[in-house]
Scaffold this active site. Structure first.
Site, PDB file in Angstrom:
ATOM      1  N   ARG A 182      22.226  42.877  -9.496  1.00  0.00           N
ATOM      2  CA  ARG A 182      23.517  43.133 -10.148  1.00  0.00           C
ATOM      3  C   ARG A 182      23.446  44.491 -10.841  1.00  0.00           C
ATOM      4  O   ARG A 182      22.895  44.622 -11.922  1.00  0.00           O
ATOM      5  CB  ARG A 182      23.818  42.016 -11.152  1.00  0.00           C
ATOM      6  CG  ARG A 182      25.020  42.316 -12.042  1.00  0.00           C
ATOM      7  CD  ARG A 182      25.525  41.099 -12.757  1.00  0.00           C
ATOM      8  NE  ARG A 182      24.560  40.442 -13.604  1.00  0.00           N
ATOM      9  CZ  ARG A 182      24.198  40.829 -14.833  1.00  0.00           C
ATOM     10  NH1 ARG A 182      24.703  41.945 -15.345  1.00  0.00           N
ATOM     11  NH2 ARG A 182      23.335  40.128 -15.539  1.00  0.00           N
TER      12      ARG A 182
ATOM     13  N   HIS B 254      27.344  41.699 -16.233  1.00  0.00           N
ATOM     14  CA  HIS B 254      27.639  40.367 -15.709  1.00  0.00           C
ATOM     15  C   HIS B 254      29.142  40.192 -15.529  1.00  0.00           C
ATOM     16  O   HIS B 254      29.610  39.728 -14.489  1.00  0.00           O
ATOM     17  CB  HIS B 254      27.093  39.302 -16.662  1.00  0.00           C
ATOM     18  CG  HIS B 254      27.390  37.903 -16.233  1.00  0.00           C
ATOM     19  ND1 HIS B 254      26.758  37.302 -15.179  1.00  0.00           N
ATOM     20  CD2 HIS B 254      28.267  37.003 -16.708  1.00  0.00           C
ATOM     21  CE1 HIS B 254      27.224  36.075 -15.022  1.00  0.00           C
ATOM     22  NE2 HIS B 254      28.151  35.868 -15.935  1.00  0.00           N
TER      23      HIS B 254
ATOM     24  N   TYR C  24      19.904  44.098 -22.537  1.00  0.00           N
ATOM     25  CA  TYR C  24      18.777  43.270 -22.090  1.00  0.00           C
ATOM     26  C   TYR C  24      18.090  43.784 -20.831  1.00  0.00           C
ATOM     27  O   TYR C  24      17.155  43.163 -20.343  1.00  0.00           O
ATOM     28  CB  TYR C  24      19.243  41.822 -21.865  1.00  0.00           C
ATOM     29  CG  TYR C  24      20.459  41.664 -20.979  1.00  0.00           C
ATOM     30  CD1 TYR C  24      20.355  41.687 -19.587  1.00  0.00           C
ATOM     31  CD2 TYR C  24      21.725  41.487 -21.534  1.00  0.00           C
ATOM     32  CE1 TYR C  24      21.465  41.537 -18.780  1.00  0.00           C
ATOM     33  CE2 TYR C  24      22.846  41.333 -20.726  1.00  0.00           C
ATOM     34  CZ  TYR C  24      22.708  41.356 -19.354  1.00  0.00           C
ATOM     35  OH  TYR C  24      23.815  41.214 -18.554  1.00  0.00           O
TER      36      TYR C  24
END
Length: 363
Positions: free
Chosen positions: A256, A260, A269
């Site tokens: 990805r 998200h 993160y």
């Protein structure tokens, strides 16, 4: 005691677009490969526009597909019109390949139910986007059960992310699919991140594909950045299911590249180095390199394609913005097949309140 289970992993193109193995017979069709490439580019440009629309407040939260175009394009190009797609929220590419209009996708993410009323007959029986995690897996088994009971040579295809494979709904779906030998194909988009939780700590199994083994059917891994590999293995899985040979689970290894959703900030993160490395393996550039090495693609074709795709995307945005706002009471229109009498009074109260506000707005 080792927990390692050896499963097949399919890859034909390396990150630079060079062959790493003998191609399947169908892959010498450069017209097909070029069409797959065109659809991947269209998906990426539409995705960029959708993110921009969200950032300017013109649609709601959106789930980008950046870096995962090969998986959806391959699935959508192989499904028959009579098959049924049971998607999750990162399936823009599959939906576009199934004939769902770009403006319909924008309507959905804009909170408009008309976005799930697909006009194209090929997508008419496809399910709407599923946001709850993994619940669509069981829905697909229900569809596949109907196909089997009726004796129809149709396949239910359902997709999910790597995080969804840890949910009970997903594992229950695998169990019933294997026990009843249903014509269903599970495609897991292992993009390495379930929101902010990395794949390496959210599941102890060496692969996600091996979860099919416990359910008694075939599972395998595929390089999700290699559209040729994904196409080949999805093709085999669909043919298997269509001819009564049971379900399959394909774990497509991708990444990805974006957040998200547009409500997320992945920089909190993930390291910049990790994302930089992933960009070197992304699917669009990989196939472009392969096509260019065979003199069937060049910069002129690329620029013409981009201009054409941008025109298509802008036309879809114009159609979306011209759709207008639905009446307030339409929020109730698709909740029940038969309207319960007990809720009639509440609906009348809603209509009266809307009418009062309209009058006040004109005073």
């Amino acid at each position: 005691m080792s927990s390692r289970i050896d499963l097949s992993f399919t890859r034909y193109l390396d990150p630079e677009g060079r062959l790493v193995g003998e191609l399947p017979d169908w892959a010498d069709d450069f017209n097909l490969l070029t069409q797959l490439y065109r659809r991947m580019v269209l998906t990426r440009l539409f995705d960029q526009k959708a993110v921009a629309l969200q950032r300017t407040g013109r649609i709601g939260t959106y789930a980008p597909t950046l870096g995962q175009e090969a998986i959806g394009v391959a699935i959508g190009s192989l499904m028959h019109p009579e098959d049924v797609l049971v998607p999750y929220y990162r399936d823009t590419a599959v939906q576009l390949m199934r004939g769902v209009r770009m403006e319909e996708i924008l309507l959905y993410w804009g909170g408009d139910e008309r976005g799930s009323a697909f006009v194209d007959p090929a997508a008419r029986e496809d399910f709407p986007i599923c946001v709850p995690i993994a619940t669509q897996s069981l829905h697909a088994c229900g569809v596949a059960s109907a196909f089997k009971i009726r004796g129809e040579h149709r396949v239910a295809v359902t997709t999910c992310g790597d995080g969804a494979t840890s949910k009970g709904d997903f594992l229950e779906a695998l169990n019933v699919a294997g026990a009843w030998q249903l014509p269903v194909v599970f495609v897991v988009n292992n993009n390495q991140w379930a929101i902010s939780v990395p794949r390496r700590i959210q599941c102890g199994a060496p692969t996600l594909a091996q979860k099919a083994i416990g359910a008694g059917f075939h599972g395998e891994q595929v390089d999700g950045n290699d559209v040729i590999a994904v196409y080949d293995r999805v093709k085999a899985a669909l043919e298997r299911a269509r001819h009564g040979k049971g379900p399959a689970l394909l774990e497509c290894i991708s990444y990805r590249l974006g957040d998200h959703t547009t409500a997320d900030d992945a920089t909190r993160y993930r390291s910049a180095d990790e994302v930089k490395q992933a960009w070197m393996e992304e699917p669009v550039k990989r196939l472009q390199g392969y096509l260019a090495s065979h003199q069937v693609w060049d910069e002129g074709r690329e620029q013409a394609l981009i201009a054409d795709c941008q025109q298509q995307v802008q036309a879809a945005v114009d159609n979306f913005e011209a759709a207008g706002i639905q009446p307030v009471e339409s929020v109730l229109d698709h909740v029940y097949a038969r309207w319960p009498a007990a809720l009639g009074e509440q609906r009348e109260m809603l209509l009266e309140r809307v009418a009062r506000r309209e009058v006040q707005g004109h005073e």
